[in-house]
Every structure is written in structure tokens, then in C-alpha cells.
Design a protein around this motif. Structure first.
Motif, PDB file in Angstrom:
ATOM      1  N   ALA A  94       0.831  -1.197   0.000  1.00 24.14           N
ATOM      2  CA  ALA A  94       0.000   0.000   0.000  1.00 24.14           C
ATOM      3  C   ALA A  94       0.865   1.247   0.000  1.00 24.14           C
ATOM      4  O   ALA A  94       0.640   2.191  -0.769  1.00 24.14           O
ATOM      5  N   LEU A  95       1.870   1.264   0.869  1.00 15.98           N
ATOM      6  CA  LEU A  95       2.764   2.421   0.916  1.00 15.98           C
ATOM      7  C   LEU A  95       3.546   2.558  -0.387  1.00 15.98           C
ATOM      8  O   LEU A  95       3.767   3.662  -0.881  1.00 15.98           O
ATOM      9  N   ARG A  96       3.942   1.423  -0.941  1.00 13.13           N
ATOM     10  CA  ARG A  96       4.675   1.486  -2.205  1.00 13.13           C
ATOM     11  C   ARG A  96       3.803   2.110  -3.297  1.00 13.13           C
ATOM     12  O   ARG A  96       4.257   2.963  -4.063  1.00 13.13           O
ATOM     13  N   SER A  97       2.551   1.711  -3.374  1.00 13.09           N
ATOM     14  CA  SER A  97       1.674   2.204  -4.440  1.00 13.09           C
ATOM     15  C   SER A  97       1.394   3.689  -4.293  1.00 13.09           C
ATOM     16  O   SER A  97       1.387   4.431  -5.286  1.00 13.09           O
ATOM     17  N   ILE A  98       1.185   4.167  -3.075  1.00 10.01           N
ATOM     18  CA  ILE A  98       0.845   5.583  -2.914  1.00 10.01           C
ATOM     19  C   ILE A  98       2.081   6.465  -3.086  1.00 10.01           C
ATOM     20  O   ILE A  98       1.991   7.567  -3.642  1.00 10.01           O
ATOM     21  N   PHE A  99       3.247   5.990  -2.672  1.00 10.77           N
ATOM     22  CA  PHE A  99       4.462   6.765  -2.897  1.00 10.77           C
ATOM     23  C   PHE A  99       4.827   6.809  -4.377  1.00 10.77           C
ATOM     24  O   PHE A  99       5.355   7.821  -4.854  1.00 10.77           O
ATOM     25  N   GLU A 100       4.549   5.749  -5.116  1.00 14.19           N
ATOM     26  CA  GLU A 100       4.828   5.744  -6.550  1.00 14.19           C
ATOM     27  C   GLU A 100       4.110   6.898  -7.245  1.00 14.19           C
ATOM     28  O   GLU A 100       4.671   7.556  -8.126  1.00 14.19           O
ATOM     29  N   ALA A 101       2.867   7.140  -6.866  1.00 13.97           N
ATOM     30  CA  ALA A 101       2.090   8.201  -7.510  1.00 13.97           C
ATOM     31  C   ALA A 101       2.337   9.561  -6.869  1.00 13.97           C
ATOM     32  O   ALA A 101       2.686  10.529  -7.548  1.00 13.97           O
ATOM     33  N   ASN A 102       2.155   9.635  -5.554  1.00 13.10           N
ATOM     34  CA  ASN A 102       2.159  10.931  -4.884  1.00 13.10           C
ATOM     35  C   ASN A 102       3.541  11.566  -4.777  1.00 13.10           C
ATOM     36  O   ASN A 102       3.651  12.790  -4.667  1.00 13.10           O
ATOM     37  N   LEU A 103       4.590  10.752  -4.824  1.00 15.92           N
ATOM     38  CA  LEU A 103       5.935  11.312  -4.682  1.00 15.92           C
ATOM     39  C   LEU A 103       6.855  10.937  -5.848  1.00 15.92           C
ATOM     40  O   LEU A 103       7.367  11.809  -6.538  1.00 15.92           O
ATOM     41  N   PHE A 104       7.058   9.640  -6.080  1.00 14.12           N
ATOM     42  CA  PHE A 104       8.054   9.227  -7.064  1.00 14.12           C
ATOM     43  C   PHE A 104       7.679   9.682  -8.472  1.00 14.12           C
ATOM     44  O   PHE A 104       8.512  10.235  -9.199  1.00 14.12           O
ATOM     45  N   GLY A 105       6.432   9.443  -8.867  1.00 15.71           N
ATOM     46  CA  GLY A 105       6.006   9.862 -10.200  1.00 15.71           C
ATOM     47  C   GLY A 105       5.992  11.369 -10.353  1.00 15.71           C
ATOM     48  O   GLY A 105       6.366  11.908 -11.400  1.00 15.71           O
ATOM     49  N   THR A 106       5.565  12.051  -9.300  1.00 17.03           N
ATOM     50  CA  THR A 106       5.562  13.518  -9.313  1.00 17.03           C
ATOM     51  C   THR A 106       6.985  14.055  -9.476  1.00 17.03           C
ATOM     52  O   THR A 106       7.230  14.973 -10.272  1.00 17.03           O
ATOM     53  N   HIS A 107       7.919  13.487  -8.733  1.00 19.75           N
ATOM     54  CA  HIS A 107       9.317  13.931  -8.844  1.00 19.75           C
ATOM     55  C   HIS A 107       9.899  13.585 -10.212  1.00 19.75           C
ATOM     56  O   HIS A 107      10.639  14.388 -10.800  1.00 19.75           O
ATOM     57  N   ASP A 108       9.562  12.408 -10.731  1.00 16.88           N
ATOM     58  CA  ASP A 108      10.050  12.002 -12.050  1.00 16.88           C
ATOM     59  C   ASP A 108       9.589  12.985 -13.121  1.00 16.88           C
ATOM     60  O   ASP A 108      10.380  13.438 -13.969  1.00 16.88           O
ATOM     61  N   LEU A 109       8.314  13.348 -13.089  1.00 19.95           N
ATOM     62  CA  LEU A 109       7.794  14.301 -14.065  1.00 19.95           C
ATOM     63  C   LEU A 109       8.501  15.652 -13.925  1.00 19.95           C
ATOM     64  O   LEU A 109       8.874  16.284 -14.928  1.00 19.95           O
ATOM     65  N   THR A 110       8.687  16.094 -12.692  1.00 19.38           N
ATOM     66  CA  THR A 110       9.367  17.373 -12.457  1.00 19.38           C
ATOM     67  C   THR A 110      10.782  17.348 -13.034  1.00 19.38           C
ATOM     68  O   THR A 110      11.206  18.294 -13.714  1.00 19.38           O
ATOM     69  N   ARG A 111      11.514  16.292 -12.756  1.00 21.62           N
ATOM     70  CA  ARG A 111      12.886  16.183 -13.269  1.00 21.62           C
ATOM     71  C   ARG A 111      12.925  16.254 -14.796  1.00 21.62           C
ATOM     72  O   ARG A 111      13.841  16.845 -15.384  1.00 21.62           O
ATOM     73  N   ARG A 112      11.951  15.636 -15.426  1.00 22.63           N
ATOM     74  CA  ARG A 112      11.924  15.626 -16.896  1.00 22.63           C
ATOM     75  C   ARG A 112      11.608  17.006 -17.468  1.00 22.63           C
ATOM     76  O   ARG A 112      11.948  17.294 -18.612  1.00 22.63           O
ATOM     77  N   MET A 113      10.984  17.864 -16.665  1.00 23.05           N
ATOM     78  CA  MET A 113      10.673  19.213 -17.120  1.00 23.05           C
ATOM     79  C   MET A 113      11.787  20.212 -16.814  1.00 23.05           C
ATOM     80  O   MET A 113      11.867  21.276 -17.424  1.00 23.05           O
ATOM     81  N   LEU A 114      12.650  19.889 -15.867  1.00 24.26           N
ATOM     82  CA  LEU A 114      13.638  20.860 -15.402  1.00 24.26           C
ATOM     83  C   LEU A 114      14.626  21.337 -16.470  1.00 24.26           C
ATOM     84  O   LEU A 114      14.949  22.537 -16.499  1.00 24.26           O
ATOM     85  N   PRO A 115      15.133  20.472 -17.355  1.00 22.57           N
ATOM     86  CA  PRO A 115      16.030  21.009 -18.394  1.00 22.57           C
ATOM     87  C   PRO A 115      15.364  22.085 -19.240  1.00 22.57           C
ATOM     88  O   PRO A 115      15.996  23.097 -19.599  1.00 22.57           O
TER      89      PRO A 115
END
Length: 272
Positions: A94-115
Motif C-alpha cells: 500500500a505504501l509502495r503504491s501511494i508513494f509511486e504516484a504521490n511522490l516518485f512519479g511527481t518527482h520524475d515528471l518534475t525532473r523531466r521538465m527541469l532542463p
């Protein structure tokens, strides 16, 4: 015309923010998970992109598709979900699934936009929560992701201060959205409440509230438009604040963390 990419535009804060920012003259790229919601946003005249934050490939495709549409000036990370339940009943998955969306995926998208933002200038607005300031019972999974998002955003804000990219947190309290209804499938998937040592507490509190068909309004609740107004401030101010509170509980919690003892905050959390 400036362009903003907003995640989680199926309903609630994301949908209201998309309409609000378009009304202020912004071009809005809206992301959704479900095809029917994407079709609805396109019918409303938005550029709409599929995004599943828990899927690495989906995040990569969404970022590529958004950047292919031209210059983007801002990213609003709004998409998130909740898994209600006592912390002792949260399995690892459960924690893995919610962190994947609420934190990890959010950070991944942000990193891809930063350049792109480093080159053109940009602003990242992360929608946190009053639950990123204080923890309350039955919200342990969501609280954990929002505390993590707060810390990560603070570090990014400091680290990126030598670039043209600005990071902002918005911390809403109770907002009239579908987050409670949308959390039911996650609760039913992960929480074996009937086998819990707290089964009676579930039955007398959380279950009644979670399945309340009438959607009982929270005290101090505001509509999504209150958050949209803060998003506009964060995007359009020449020098935005690091944080914007929305609703009375957020102001109380922000002040309380600075002034009150941990015991006092625990007492407050138990009563609320």
C-alpha cells in the motif's frame, strides 16, 4: 500566452485550476488517467495528455508529449490519491503504491521538465496539504507522502535558487473534492479492517465517514476555486512565496508547528 501543465485534471482541484488558469489567459495542458476524462477535457478545448504517475513509461511519454506542444512555463503537480486506514494496518504494498504516484512519479515528471525550465525559465507548484504539516489518525499513508513532498520541495527550492526555476508549495486544508470517494477502491484493496485490532474503531468512525453517500461537508471546507486562486498567485507573482495556505486549518497548523509543543499538536490531532 503562457502555458501550464497541470496533473490530475479529472475532477476537483485539477479540473477547477485548468478552467481558472485558462480564464486568466493561460494555455493549459491537462493530464488525466482515464480515457473518458481525457475525452472530456479535449471536448472542453484543452490539450489533454494521458498520465499514470505510478508508471515510469507513462511519465516519460507524458513529459515528451507535453514538451512537443511547445514552450511550457509552469508545472502544477496536483495529482494524488489517499489510502485511509490505521497506520498499523498499512501493508508494504500500500505504501509502495501511494508513494509511486504521490511522490516518485511527481518527482520524475518534475525532473523531466527541469532542463526545459532551466533554459526558458519556469515555475513548479506542488500541491501539498495541511496533512503535510500535521499528521492525523487514519491518514498515515497520505500524510507520509505529503511530508515527503514538503521536504523534497524545500530542498529543490534551495538547490534551484541559482537557476530561473522557482518552487512553490500550496497547502490546502479541507476542500470539496472527490478524494474521499476516490480513496474507497484503494481502501478496499489494501486495508483488511475487519481483522484489525481497531475493527470497532473502523466501524464506528472511518467506515461511516468513508461511505457517507451524502458527502458530509467538513468544517472549514472550501471549494476547489480557493486553491485555484492560490495557484494563480503562485504562477503569476514576480516573487512567489515559498508556501501558500488554503483554509483555516492550514493556517492554524502552520502557526501551531512553530508555536506549540509536540504534545499539544498530538492533542489537537486526536480531537480532529
Amino acid at each position: 500566452m503562457k502555458t501550464v501543465l497541470i496533473t490530475g485534471c479529472s475532477s476537483g482541484i485539477g479540473l477547477d485550476a485548468a478552467h481558472h488558469m485558462r480564464g486568466r489567459g493561460w494555455r493549459v495542458i491537462a493530464t488525466c488517467r482515464r480515457e473518458e476524462d481525457l475525452e472530456a477535457r479535449r471536448a472542453e478545448g484543452f490539450d489533454a495528455i494521458h498520465l499514470e504517475l505510478g508508471d515510469d513509461d507513462s511519465v516519460a511519454r507524458a513529459a515528451e508529449a507535453a514538451l512537443a506542444l511547445g514552450r511550457i512555463d509552469a508545472l502544477v503537480n496536483n495529482a494524488a490519491f489517499a489510502i485511509p486506514g490505521a497506520a498499523e494496518d498499512l501493508p508494504r504494498g500500500a505504501l509502495r503504491s501511494i508513494f509511486e504516484a504521490n511522490l516518485f512519479g511527481t518527482h520524475d515528471l518534475t525532473r523531466r521538465m527541469l532542463p526545459h525550465f532551466r533554459q526558458h525559465g519556469g515555475r513548479v507548484v506542488n500541491i501539498s496539504s495541511v496533512l503535510g504539516l500535521v499528521g492525523i489518525p487514519w491518514r498515515g499513508a497520505y500524510v507520509a507522502t505529503k511530508f515527503a513532498l514538503e521536504g523534497l520541495t524545500d530542498v529543490l527550492r534551495v538547490e534551484m535558487s541559482d537557476t530561473p526555476v522557482k518552487f512553490v508549495l500550496i497547502e490546502p486544508g479541507p476542500i470539496g473534492t472527490k478524494i474521499r470517494q476516490n480513496s474507497i477502491p484503494h481502501f478496499e484493496r489494501w486495508i483488511d479492517w475487519q481483522s484489525s485490532a481497531r475493527a470497532d474503531q473502523y466501524r464506528n468512525t472511518l467506515i461511516k465517514r468513508l461511505y457517507d453517500a451524502a458527502g458530509r461537508k467538513d468544517r472549514f471546507q472550501l471549494p476547489p476555486s480557493a486553491v485555484s486562486a492560490r495557484i494563480a498567485q503562485a504562477l503569476e507573482s514576480a516573487n512567489p512565496r515559498p508556501r501558500y495556505y488554503v483554509t483555516t486549518p492550514s493556517y492554524i497548523s502552520g502557526i501551531g508547528r512553530r508555536l506549540f509543543s509536540t504534545r499539544a499538536l498530538d492533542w489537537f490531532a486526536r480531537r480532529n
